[in-house]
Design an enzyme around this catalytic site. Structure first.
Site, PDB file in Angstrom:
ATOM      1  N   ARG A 137       0.834  -1.193   0.000  1.00  0.00           N
ATOM      2  CA  ARG A 137       0.000   0.000   0.000  1.00  0.00           C
ATOM      3  C   ARG A 137       0.878   1.255   0.000  1.00  0.00           C
ATOM      4  NH1 ARG A 137       1.315   1.765   4.165  1.00  0.00           N
ATOM      5  NH2 ARG A 137       0.230   3.663   3.583  1.00  0.00           N
ATOM      6  N   ALA A 145       0.782   5.101  -2.232  1.00  0.00           N
ATOM      7  CA  ALA A 145       0.708   5.348  -3.681  1.00  0.00           C
ATOM      8  C   ALA A 145       2.030   5.104  -4.413  1.00  0.00           C
ATOM      9  CB  ALA A 145       0.240   6.783  -3.915  1.00  0.00           C
ATOM     10  N   ARG A 196      -6.260  -0.818  -7.743  1.00  0.00           N
ATOM     11  CA  ARG A 196      -6.727   0.292  -6.899  1.00  0.00           C
ATOM     12  C   ARG A 196      -6.965   1.485  -7.821  1.00  0.00           C
ATOM     13  NH1 ARG A 196      -4.467   1.436  -0.978  1.00  0.00           N
ATOM     14  NH2 ARG A 196      -6.619   2.114  -0.685  1.00  0.00           N
ATOM     15  N   CYS A 251      -2.169   9.183   8.145  1.00  0.00           N
ATOM     16  CA  CYS A 251      -1.985   7.917   7.425  1.00  0.00           C
ATOM     17  C   CYS A 251      -0.506   7.522   7.434  1.00  0.00           C
ATOM     18  CB  CYS A 251      -2.550   8.013   6.014  1.00  0.00           C
ATOM     19  SG  CYS A 251      -2.723   6.414   5.208  1.00  0.00           S
ATOM     20  N   ASP A 262      -2.103  10.747  -3.144  1.00  0.00           N
ATOM     21  CA  ASP A 262      -2.313   9.663  -4.107  1.00  0.00           C
ATOM     22  C   ASP A 262      -2.419  10.235  -5.512  1.00  0.00           C
ATOM     23  OD1 ASP A 262      -2.947   8.203  -1.582  1.00  0.00           O
ATOM     24  OD2 ASP A 262      -3.284   6.615  -3.054  1.00  0.00           O
ATOM     25  N   ASN A 321      -5.948  12.381  -1.098  1.00  0.00           N
ATOM     26  CA  ASN A 321      -5.131  11.575  -0.182  1.00  0.00           C
ATOM     27  C   ASN A 321      -6.081  10.868   0.787  1.00  0.00           C
ATOM     28  OD1 ASN A 321      -2.472  10.780   0.790  1.00  0.00           O
ATOM     29  ND2 ASN A 321      -2.884  12.020   2.583  1.00  0.00           N
ATOM     30  N   LYS A 322      -5.507  10.100   1.694  1.00  0.00           N
ATOM     31  CA  LYS A 322      -6.282   9.302   2.644  1.00  0.00           C
ATOM     32  C   LYS A 322      -7.454  10.071   3.245  1.00  0.00           C
ATOM     33  CE  LYS A 322      -5.890   5.876   3.425  1.00  0.00           C
ATOM     34  NZ  LYS A 322      -6.702   4.853   2.729  1.00  0.00           N
ATOM     35  N   LYS A 363       2.832  11.879  -8.988  1.00  0.00           N
ATOM     36  CA  LYS A 363       1.513  11.902  -8.325  1.00  0.00           C
ATOM     37  C   LYS A 363       0.590  12.919  -9.017  1.00  0.00           C
ATOM     38  CE  LYS A 363       2.859   9.274  -4.785  1.00  0.00           C
ATOM     39  NZ  LYS A 363       2.966   9.789  -3.446  1.00  0.00           N
TER      40      LYS A 363
HETATM   41  C1  RUB Z   1      -1.982   5.747   1.791  1.00  0.00           C
HETATM   42  C2  RUB Z   1      -2.044   7.223   1.681  1.00  0.00           C
HETATM   43  C3  RUB Z   1      -0.727   7.943   1.582  1.00  0.00           C
HETATM   44  C4  RUB Z   1      -0.446   8.185   0.090  1.00  0.00           C
HETATM   45  C5  RUB Z   1       0.969   8.695  -0.137  1.00  0.00           C
HETATM   46  O1  RUB Z   1      -3.266   5.159   1.639  1.00  0.00           O
HETATM   47  O2  RUB Z   1      -3.072   7.834   1.565  1.00  0.00           O
HETATM   48  O3  RUB Z   1      -0.795   9.172   2.223  1.00  0.00           O
HETATM   49  O4  RUB Z   1      -0.623   6.981  -0.626  1.00  0.00           O
HETATM   50  O5  RUB Z   1       1.899   7.733   0.290  1.00  0.00           O
HETATM   51  P1  RUB Z   1      -3.383   3.553   1.628  1.00  0.00           P
HETATM   52  P2  RUB Z   1       3.386   7.716  -0.304  1.00  0.00           P
HETATM   53  O6  RUB Z   1      -2.840   3.047   2.924  1.00  0.00           O
HETATM   54  O7  RUB Z   1      -4.859   3.313   1.473  1.00  0.00           O
HETATM   55  O8  RUB Z   1      -2.604   3.072   0.427  1.00  0.00           O
HETATM   56  O9  RUB Z   1       3.981   9.052   0.002  1.00  0.00           O
HETATM   57  O10 RUB Z   1       4.066   6.591   0.431  1.00  0.00           O
HETATM   58  O11 RUB Z   1       3.268   7.485  -1.759  1.00  0.00           O
END
Ligand code: RUB
Length: 307
Positions: free
Chosen positions: A16, A18, A59, A125, A194, A204-205, A230
């Site tokens: 998990r 993004a 996803r 998150c 995300d 985002n979350k 992103k």
């Molecule tokens: C994770 C989430 C993170 C982003 C960014 O959601 O919302 O804030 O994905 O993460 P989930 P990163 O747990 O549902 O995947 O900076 O690691 O890409």
């Protein structure tokens, strides 16, 4: 690991975040190309296209997954020789993964410049990019006090608290409903993304937009930490970002509420650009309103209008 197995791990949240799901998808495409028996370019292309669909369906919200897959398969249709196609996919995937990992470190460095000695920093998150900012500032000896939200229903805040604690950061875990109460004592909020739309809105979350509202009210700077992949070229064509809705069993146990009670479980939300101070990327700290320019610069007109 092949595309089907990777997609299943992404769907079940074993993999998990993004950026990580995009990297794993790149690895899976590599395995598909390597695992194809023979040098027939058309056959390999078909296999890669099928893998692409399986991965993209795993996803729906994170544009990083789509951008990563596009990056790895870019130029695929011009390859006539199977071995060259295989090498191209492996090369593209390697470049994507390396760039993505390097971006996290650069975001950490750029974002840490925004934090001062003793700052109280809230995060939500579990974002590698956001945590890179906090841990980099900590390594610079800034003695950061981090506040991690629990992030129901999956409670990724537990991961965040563990990772920050392991990195030597002083960390306090709070429940999601404590955000506004605690915000008045914060100096900054750092979250991941995300997807970033062409108008600068950040997806985002779920709950991120509540942190942004509370930060705005308390005059606390709200930073989004995100790699340039992103940003969403698709939103430039007017497409809306799909907000994933997950199973009700993530929220309630079987039998906990009567079946007449509907459980709504959206797992991402959108924060409008007016609540975002800056987006911290590997190419610099930019205002959310620069989203359009970043999309054109990073992805070019061509990839915006062709899939
Ligand atoms: C994770 C989430 C993170 C982003 C960014 O959601 O919302 O804030 O994905 O993460 P989930 P990163 O747990 O549902 O995947 O900076 O690691 O890409």
């Amino acid at each position: 690991m092949n595309a089907k197995e990777t997609a299943e791990r992404i769907r079940s949240m074993e993999v998990r975040g993004a950026a990580e799901i995009a990297r794993q998808a790149a690895r899976a495409l590599c395995e598909e190309a390597r695992g194809y028996d023979g040098d027939d370019a058309d056959g390999m292309r078909q296999r890669l296209m099928a893998a692409r669909e399986v991965l993209l369906a795993s996803r729906p919200t994170a544009i990083s997954l789509w951008n990563g897959v596009q990056f790895v398969l870019k130029g695929m249709n011009h390859q006539k020789d199977g071995e060259e196609l295989r090498q191209m996919v492996v090369r593209n995937a390697t470049v994507f993964i390396k760039r993505s990992e390097e971006a996290v470190a650069l975001i950490g460095r750029n974002g840490a410049n925004r934090l001062k000695e003793g700052d109280h920093v809230m995060t939500h998150c579990n974002s590698q990019a956001a945590l890179s900012v906090i841990t980099t500032a900590q390594r610079q000896g800034k003695n950061i006090k981090a506040f991690a939200t629990e992030s129901r229903p999956w409670r990724q805040g537990i991961l965040t608290a563990n990772q920050l604690s392991k990195a030597g950061v002083d960390v306090t875990l709070i429940v999601d409903s404590a955000v506004r109460h605690v915000m008045k004592d914060m100096d900054a909020v750092v979250v991941g993304a995300d997807t970033i739309a062409s108008n600068g809105a950040v997806i985002n979350k779920i709950g991120t937009s509540q942190l942004a509202l509370a930060a705005h009210e308390a005059r606390v700077p709200f930073y989004v930490c995100a790699e340039t992949f992103k940003f969403s070229p698709r939103t430039m064509m007017g497409e809306m970002v799909e907000i994933e809705e997950r199973d009700s069993l993530e929220v309630v146990k079987p039998g906990e509420v009567p079946s007449s009670v509907r459980v709504f479980n959206p797992v991402f939300d959108a924060t409008p650009p007016e609540y975002i101070d800056s987006i911290i990327t590997e190419i610099g700290v930019v205002p959310p309103y620069a989203a359009y320019e970043i999309i054109v610069r990073e992805f070019g007109q061509e990839s915006i209008f062709t899939e």
